[in-house]
Write an enzyme that holds these catalytic residues in place. Structure first.
Site: not given
Length: 305
Positions: A169, A165
């Protein structure tokens, strides 16, 4: 000054719940025509249903707004292109893209499966690439566009169990930085939202007594600002529980070393000056770094520039 989106067409991905739903509702409330995109899967990306997107559309229409539901998977370019074509057929333009769709498959790096790592990157990073690519030509032709990436503190600063993640991001920040440069002469602005909100993704990791402060509705004003006509550009805005801030990447001015001093020992010896925050600057292009380094080298060598 009142920020409105009358006659603007917005696509919001992952808009069936949480932040995306809040974004879609508030864009519509301020006059935008909204494509409510949601695959309808679980937090980990499994399953799928268009019911959530249709419910958001019904809510928008009940309030007097215009919206259509779309169940495209942002990792599938053909589906994304069909999503954009549907918006164009319905309203003839696309002014705003909010890249919000996301999934979580959290595990420590030693335990995460590479398939899960790749899947999270596909949804967050490649999903943003696909959607941005699908609207890019339209925005160039219109000489107007606003694109919002959704980043995270997990990417900007790190968070245990979220290597996949976090990598995704931070990846969208790199995407934003270059799209800003390429879109400048076409009236396209690209910014990023770093939200702190209580959603399906965060409900398992934040104490229950604090969740009520972290509403999606407290984040959405920041999103509305960065996709407005008078938005900033190349900005990371953070938002949560009513607090708004800006995240900036800085680089120190550094220190030039003559050839005989280009050793790790000399770097260690000069580290305080190399890392001196008083000399830091915000760069807006990779060329800024090159210019700084060559200028210092030229000055050190007595070369006129």
């Amino acid at each position: 000054m009142s920020i409105r989106f009358d006659d603007r067409v917005a696509i919001v991905t992952g808009a069936g719940n949480g932040l995306g739903k809040s974004h879609a509702l508030q864009l519509a409330a301020r006059g935008a025509k909204v494509v409510v995109n949601d695959l309808g899967g679980a937090v980990d990306g499994s399953g799928g249903s268009s019911d959530a997107a249709k419910a958001v559309v019904a809510e928008i229409e009940a309030a007097g707004g215009e919206a259509i539901a779309n169940g495209a998977n942002v990792t599938d370019m053909a589906q994304v292109e069909a999503l954009v074509a549907e918006a164009m057929d319905k309203w003839g333009r696309v002014d705003i893209l909010v890249n919000n769709a996301g999934v979580l498959r959290d595990k420590s790096f030693s335990n995460v499966e590479l398939d899960d790592f790749s899947f999270v990157l596909d949804v967050h990073l490649m999903g943003s690439v696909n959607c941005s690519k699908a609207v890019w030509g339209i925005m160039r032709e219109q000489n107007y566009g606003r694109i919002a990436m959704t980043t995270s503190s997990s990417g900007l600063y790190g968070n245990f169990g979220q290597t996949n993640y976090g990598a995704a991001k931070m990846g969208v920040i790199g995407l934003m930085n270059t799209l800003v440069i390429e879109g400048a002469k076409y009236g396209i602005k690209v910014n990023a939202l770093s939200p702190c909100a209580a959603t399906r993704m965060t409900e398992d990791i934040i104490p229950e007594n604090l969740l009520e402060l972290l509403t999606p509705e407290s984040v959405t004003p920041a999103l509305l600002y960065i996709v407005s006509d008078d938005s900033p550009n190349r900005t990371i805005i953070t938002a949560g529980a009513g607090t708004y801030a800006r995240t900036i990447v800085y680089e120190t001015g550094g220190k030039w070393l003559p050839e005989e001093d280009r050793t790790p020992e000399k770097i260690a010896e000069n580290w305080a000056e190399i890392a001196d925050a008083a000399t830091q600057a915000e760069y807006t292009s990779g060329n800024d770094q090159t210019t700084n380094m060559l200028t210092k080298a030229a000055n050190g060598l007595g070369i006129k520039i």
